[in-house]
Design a protein around this motif. Sequence first.
Motif, PDB file in Angstrom:
ATOM      1  N   GLY A 426       0.822  -1.206   0.000  1.00 39.04           N
ATOM      2  CA  GLY A 426       0.000   0.000   0.000  1.00 39.04           C
ATOM      3  C   GLY A 426       0.855   1.253   0.000  1.00 39.04           C
ATOM      4  N   ALA A 427       1.939   1.248   0.795  1.00 38.41           N
ATOM      5  CA  ALA A 427       2.842   2.401   0.835  1.00 38.41           C
ATOM      6  C   ALA A 427       3.511   2.622  -0.525  1.00 38.41           C
ATOM      7  N   VAL A 428       3.899   1.535  -1.177  1.00 37.74           N
ATOM      8  CA  VAL A 428       4.512   1.650  -2.515  1.00 37.74           C
ATOM      9  C   VAL A 428       3.520   2.252  -3.506  1.00 37.74           C
ATOM     10  N   PHE A 429       2.290   1.763  -3.466  1.00 40.17           N
ATOM     11  CA  PHE A 429       1.267   2.277  -4.384  1.00 40.17           C
ATOM     12  C   PHE A 429       1.056   3.778  -4.176  1.00 40.17           C
ATOM     13  N   PHE A 430       0.878   4.194  -2.921  1.00 43.41           N
ATOM     14  CA  PHE A 430       0.621   5.613  -2.640  1.00 43.41           C
ATOM     15  C   PHE A 430       1.797   6.487  -3.049  1.00 43.41           C
ATOM     16  N   ALA A 431       3.024   6.000  -2.823  1.00 42.55           N
ATOM     17  CA  ALA A 431       4.206   6.785  -3.169  1.00 42.55           C
ATOM     18  C   ALA A 431       4.312   6.989  -4.681  1.00 42.55           C
ATOM     19  N   ILE A 432       4.105   5.928  -5.439  1.00 46.94           N
ATOM     20  CA  ILE A 432       4.213   6.034  -6.898  1.00 46.94           C
ATOM     21  C   ILE A 432       3.037   6.811  -7.470  1.00 46.94           C
ATOM     22  N   GLU A 433       1.855   6.656  -6.859  1.00 48.83           N
ATOM     23  CA  GLU A 433       0.699   7.437  -7.300  1.00 48.83           C
ATOM     24  C   GLU A 433       0.971   8.928  -7.139  1.00 48.83           C
ATOM     25  N   ALA A 434       1.606   9.307  -6.015  1.00 49.16           N
ATOM     26  CA  ALA A 434       1.905  10.721  -5.779  1.00 49.16           C
ATOM     27  C   ALA A 434       2.933  11.255  -6.770  1.00 49.16           C
ATOM     28  N   LEU A 435       3.896  10.410  -7.147  1.00 47.66           N
ATOM     29  CA  LEU A 435       4.945  10.840  -8.073  1.00 47.66           C
ATOM     30  C   LEU A 435       4.494  10.783  -9.525  1.00 47.66           C
ATOM     31  N   GLN A 436       3.695   9.767  -9.888  1.00 54.29           N
ATOM     32  CA  GLN A 436       3.289   9.591 -11.288  1.00 54.29           C
ATOM     33  C   GLN A 436       1.770   9.492 -11.414  1.00 54.29           C
ATOM     34  N   SER A 437       1.229   8.281 -11.185  1.00 55.70           N
ATOM     35  CA  SER A 437      -0.208   8.070 -11.341  1.00 55.70           C
ATOM     36  C   SER A 437      -0.622   6.786 -10.650  1.00 55.70           C
ATOM     37  N   ALA A 438      -1.930   6.634 -10.448  1.00 56.76           N
ATOM     38  CA  ALA A 438      -2.450   5.397  -9.867  1.00 56.76           C
ATOM     39  C   ALA A 438      -2.160   4.211 -10.777  1.00 56.76           C
ATOM     40  N   ARG A 439      -2.181   4.462 -12.067  1.00 56.68           N
ATOM     41  CA  ARG A 439      -1.892   3.388 -13.035  1.00 56.68           C
ATOM     42  C   ARG A 439      -0.465   2.879 -12.860  1.00 56.68           C
ATOM     43  N   ALA A 440       0.507   3.811 -12.711  1.00 51.76           N
ATOM     44  CA  ALA A 440       1.901   3.404 -12.514  1.00 51.76           C
ATOM     45  C   ALA A 440       2.057   2.656 -11.188  1.00 51.76           C
ATOM     46  N   GLY A 441       1.388   3.143 -10.136  1.00 55.52           N
ATOM     47  CA  GLY A 441       1.441   2.459  -8.852  1.00 55.52           C
ATOM     48  C   GLY A 441       0.875   1.057  -8.932  1.00 55.52           C
ATOM     49  N   PHE A 442      -0.190   0.900  -9.701  1.00 53.74           N
ATOM     50  CA  PHE A 442      -0.817  -0.410  -9.874  1.00 53.74           C
ATOM     51  C   PHE A 442       0.126  -1.367 -10.599  1.00 53.74           C
ATOM     52  N   LEU A 443       0.774  -0.904 -11.651  1.00 52.59           N
ATOM     53  CA  LEU A 443       1.673  -1.763 -12.426  1.00 52.59           C
ATOM     54  C   LEU A 443       2.871  -2.209 -11.590  1.00 52.59           C
ATOM     55  N   VAL A 444       3.450  -1.300 -10.818  1.00 49.48           N
ATOM     56  CA  VAL A 444       4.569  -1.679  -9.953  1.00 49.48           C
ATOM     57  C   VAL A 444       4.105  -2.679  -8.889  1.00 49.48           C
ATOM     58  N   SER A 445       2.917  -2.470  -8.346  1.00 52.31           N
ATOM     59  CA  SER A 445       2.364  -3.398  -7.355  1.00 52.31           C
ATOM     60  C   SER A 445       2.192  -4.786  -7.941  1.00 52.31           C
ATOM     61  N   LEU A 446       1.760  -4.866  -9.203  1.00 54.13           N
ATOM     62  CA  LEU A 446       1.601  -6.174  -9.852  1.00 54.13           C
ATOM     63  C   LEU A 446       2.932  -6.914  -9.944  1.00 54.13           C
ATOM     64  N   VAL A 447       4.006  -6.175 -10.211  1.00 53.61           N
ATOM     65  CA  VAL A 447       5.337  -6.790 -10.252  1.00 53.61           C
ATOM     66  C   VAL A 447       5.700  -7.360  -8.876  1.00 53.61           C
ATOM     67  N   LEU A 448       5.385  -6.611  -7.832  1.00 52.23           N
ATOM     68  CA  LEU A 448       5.646  -7.086  -6.474  1.00 52.23           C
ATOM     69  C   LEU A 448       4.828  -8.335  -6.158  1.00 52.23           C
ATOM     70  N   PHE A 449       3.571  -8.347  -6.595  1.00 51.92           N
ATOM     71  CA  PHE A 449       2.722  -9.523  -6.355  1.00 51.92           C
ATOM     72  C   PHE A 449       3.302 -10.766  -7.041  1.00 51.92           C
ATOM     73  N   VAL A 450       3.753 -10.610  -8.268  1.00 53.30           N
ATOM     74  CA  VAL A 450       4.347 -11.737  -8.998  1.00 53.30           C
ATOM     75  C   VAL A 450       5.564 -12.266  -8.253  1.00 53.30           C
ATOM     76  N   THR A 451       6.406 -11.356  -7.764  1.00 48.25           N
ATOM     77  CA  THR A 451       7.598 -11.759  -7.020  1.00 48.25           C
ATOM     78  C   THR A 451       7.232 -12.541  -5.763  1.00 48.25           C
ATOM     79  N   LEU A 452       6.229 -12.065  -5.037  1.00 50.32           N
ATOM     80  CA  LEU A 452       5.798 -12.736  -3.807  1.00 50.32           C
ATOM     81  C   LEU A 452       5.241 -14.124  -4.087  1.00 50.32           C
ATOM     82  N   ILE A 453       4.453 -14.257  -5.147  1.00 52.58           N
ATOM     83  CA  ILE A 453       3.880 -15.568  -5.489  1.00 52.58           C
ATOM     84  C   ILE A 453       4.979 -16.542  -5.910  1.00 52.58           C
ATOM     85  N   MET A 454       5.994 -16.039  -6.592  1.00 52.43           N
ATOM     86  CA  MET A 454       7.122 -16.905  -6.975  1.00 52.43           C
ATOM     87  C   MET A 454       7.858 -17.414  -5.741  1.00 52.43           C
TER      88      MET A 454
END
Length: 470
Positions: A426-454
Amino acid sequence: MHQTVTKPIDSTRRWWVLAIVVAAQFMFGVDAFIVNVAIPTIAVDLHATPAQIESVIAIYLIAYATLVVTGGRLGDIHGTKNVFLAGVLGFTATSLWCGLAQSGAELIIARLAQGATAALMVPQVLATLHLLFTDETRSRAFAIYGIVLGLAGAAGFLLGGLLVTIDLAHTGWRSVFFVNVPCGLVIAAAAWRIMPTVPRRSGTRLDIKGSVVLFAGLLCLIGPLLFGHDVGWAPWLWAVMVLGGLILFAFVRLEHAVARSGGMPLIDLTLLADAAFLRGLGAAFFFFVANLSFYLVMTLYMQRGLRIPPLEAGMAFIPLALAFVVASRHSGVRARHRGTKVLIEGCALQIAGLAALALVAGSMESPTAITLALTMIVFGYGQGLVMAPLSGAVLSTVKPVAAGSASGAYGTTAQIGNAAGVAAIGAVFFAIEALQSARAGFLVSLVLFVTLIMICAAFLSWMRRASARS
């Protein structure tokens, strides 16, 4: 001494027992989602501050996660039926208190009590399944448990919005808590009549010192994760988390001292020698880090980034929840034939679903709720394949005498994972949303989710090898 029922329970009756305990699990699961839906209305009606509203959710999670091991151990000592009844009746009473709360501060205290009673109730669900289903029906029983988890999510989204919207008997948001009262009373009455009695283990008592030390250690670890964003991740938060780690190290040493003195440690120390169980807990931790945080980030992306209305955004999760239910049903049959391989297959499907979401979000400027709902089906099916049999797989090498303790440890691990994921991602999403956009925060979060599932899949493979050697 193994925990056994006073007399053998017939095969038909144990399925009724299963229905009772998973009904309690369903009530617990619905409560988590239904409260989130009602939070905006609660804030307005009680004139609650943002910090108070966050605490309504966080304090419940803290109370549950830090006390669930104690609840599991109480089940080992006093019998799963007795502690289950105490938990259900306590959860019912505290739900009533939550619904009657007149201020944000009172609601926070009531939610603390509700989380504590849930910590008595929920560990007995897995412990009961573990004790009653030891034959070929085990995978089917745990599949039913997984189906209930999925249905609880879908029901929570729907029931929460419905109760708040129709304003039943002019109770508004309070009805989301009041609904637990009749349900809890029915479950308690059925449990009292049908659940088998497990005799008290004579000469044993709860490790009070261990309970206090574990509570303090986990509170120091979880608290900063949940509230760190509100205080800007101040340096003292990290010092508190280090202190939490030191307290937990001291807790392990204390438990060994209790065992040497002939007492009954809070956590059965034989679990620390069970490599398959410990690796299974590692898999569960990383799985749950990517669990609640996914729903948080997905909701934020839809509502803040795409401006999808709350009700429509909530409905978008229904196909995912239904896919979860279908997968939970399938996982029981597949687990009987393929064992823990089905869990790794579920991880692969989750990764595929996350990749599909990344493709949709990356290629479409404003994907609709329907598009996202259909894309999330793959992720939901994969998640159901993992979550439904995961608890059974992790507990498969645990001896019956330690069932309650192991179930409590599993529940604590899951909730710590959920809390850590919501806070960190959540902190990562909010930080990237503030710097760029919610879309960018969402995409970075998806990368983190993939890493965690692996990482989860790697632990599952590691657990499988340990189980094969045991």
